[in-house]
Design an enzyme around this catalytic site. Structure first.
Site, mmCIF file in Angstrom:
data_model
loop_
_atom_site.group_PDB
_atom_site.id
_atom_site.type_symbol
_atom_site.label_atom_id
_atom_site.label_comp_id
_atom_site.label_asym_id
_atom_site.label_seq_id
_atom_site.Cartn_x
_atom_site.Cartn_y
_atom_site.Cartn_z
ATOM 1 N N THR A 1 0.855 -1.187 0.000
ATOM 2 C CA THR A 1 0.000 0.000 0.000
ATOM 3 C C THR A 1 0.889 1.234 0.000
ATOM 4 O OG1 THR A 1 -1.710 -1.180 1.239
ATOM 5 C CG2 THR A 1 -1.861 1.225 1.191
ATOM 6 N N VAL B 1 -3.426 -5.326 -2.064
ATOM 7 C CA VAL B 1 -4.336 -6.386 -1.621
ATOM 8 C C VAL B 1 -5.188 -5.897 -0.458
ATOM 9 C CG1 VAL B 1 -2.870 -8.252 -2.438
ATOM 10 C CG2 VAL B 1 -2.541 -7.378 -0.119
ATOM 11 N N LEU C 1 -8.280 2.793 -5.046
ATOM 12 C CA LEU C 1 -9.368 2.025 -4.445
ATOM 13 C C LEU C 1 -8.921 1.376 -3.135
ATOM 14 C CD1 LEU C 1 -12.308 1.220 -4.763
ATOM 15 C CD2 LEU C 1 -11.562 -0.740 -6.140
ATOM 16 N N LYS C 2 -7.642 1.008 -3.047
ATOM 17 C CA LYS C 2 -7.129 0.444 -1.789
ATOM 18 C C LYS C 2 -7.227 1.476 -0.667
ATOM 19 C CE LYS C 2 -5.215 -2.077 1.300
ATOM 20 N NZ LYS C 2 -3.827 -2.567 1.313
ATOM 21 N N LEU C 3 -7.000 2.745 -0.974
ATOM 22 C CA LEU C 3 -7.140 3.777 0.042
ATOM 23 C C LEU C 3 -8.582 3.876 0.532
ATOM 24 C CD1 LEU C 3 -4.903 6.663 -1.374
ATOM 25 C CD2 LEU C 3 -4.276 4.842 0.227
#
Length: 293
Positions: A96, A121, A171-173
């Site tokens: 990340t 992930v 989108l991971k954030l």
């Protein structure tokens, strides 16, 4: 015979070890490397080749996976590693690193002519061990056949978000914003319940099965109630790092930062009370003025 690309995994912390186990279980030949060799040594017993140097880790690798702490650590390692990539090797970046970080790493890959996959992930320690992560992925279609066996091994599903790096990390954030919010909200509810002289288990029982319930809420809530936050599934300091990336991205996009500022304050208080290495559920320490932190 299914295609099983030779995979080099750089980074064997909590998530990296679980991912290595999942790759091995899927039958992929795996070489692991860590800046601190003792953190990778035990994987030899599980069937991995433990490399003593980056050069050794990269030898013959078809896919290189990075799972380190932040953009700086990934860049530092890959500035050394990329010149040693063999022709055709692809880079799958799962750390990340935020929106600015992924742009920096994608440019580094481009400079060396290496196909690059932005593939953070969603999930924590146990899903990594079980191969049940959700992979958010973006990268060139031309070499996806090489990386898909790796993504299938570590994840229960892959969400493809195009060919260009950036959307997957963005989108991971969003996903980690929700993790931070629901964890802090659960901890606050339990702290309130205790402060009101009630059994905190009753809070979890009250919302169980209702519209506001979720498996994650129950899992983190039980960890708090049963005082099981010292075995981190996701370390509090790691989420604090991600919240900083979230704040930067929100500010750049014009999203009001009132909520992320409050979350940073809460997780920061818990870290100041000695809980940075604990599970994210230890944010409860920020809300317990009358209890030992």
């Amino acid at each position: 015979m299914p295609y099983t690309p030779k995979t080099a995994l750089l980074g064997t912390g909590t998530m990296g070890v679980g991912m290595a186990h999942s790759l091995l279980r899927a039958g992929l030949p795996v070489t692991v490397w860590n800046r601190h060799p003792e953190k990778a040594a035990s994987l030899a017993d599980d069937g991995a080749t433990v490399a003593e140097s980056l050069e050794e880790a990269l030898r013959g690798a078809e896919v290189v996976v990075t799972m380190l702490f932040d953009a700086d650590s990934v860049a530092e390692v890959m500035e050394q590693a990329l010149p040693a990539f063999e022709p055709g090797t692809v880079w799958v970046q799962t750390t990340t690193v935020g929106r600015d970080g992924i742009a920096r790493l994608a440019e580094l890959a481009k400079t060396h002519g290496v196909p690059f996959y932005d593939a953070p992930v969603v999930g924590t320690k146990q899903p990594a061990e079980d191969g049940k992560l959700t992979v958010l992925a973006a990268g060139p279609e031309a070499t996806r056949d090489a990386v898909q066996p790796v993504l299938d091994a570590i994840g229960a599903k892959t969400v493809w978000l195009g060919e260009e790096a950036g959307p997957a990390s963005a989108l991971k954030l969003v996903a980690n914003s929700w993790v931070a919010t629901i964890t802090a909200g659960t901890a606050f509810g339990i702290a309130q319940t205790r402060a009101f002289g009630l059994d905190p288990a009753r809070f979890l029982e009250t919302i169980s099965g209702g519209a506001a319930d979720s498996p994650y809420l129950q899992t983190k809530g039980r960890a708090i109630v049963e005082d099981r936050t010292d075995d981190p599934q996701f370390a509090l300091d790691g989420l604090r790092k991600d919240l900083g990336l979230i704040r930067d991205a929100d500010e750049a996009a014009g999203v009001p930062t009132v909520l992320v500022d409050a979350l940073l304050a809460a997780y920061g208080t818990a870290a100041d009370r000695g809980r940075g290495g604990s599970d994210v559920a230890a944010v409860v320490a920020a809300f317990e003025a009358d209890r030992d932190a």
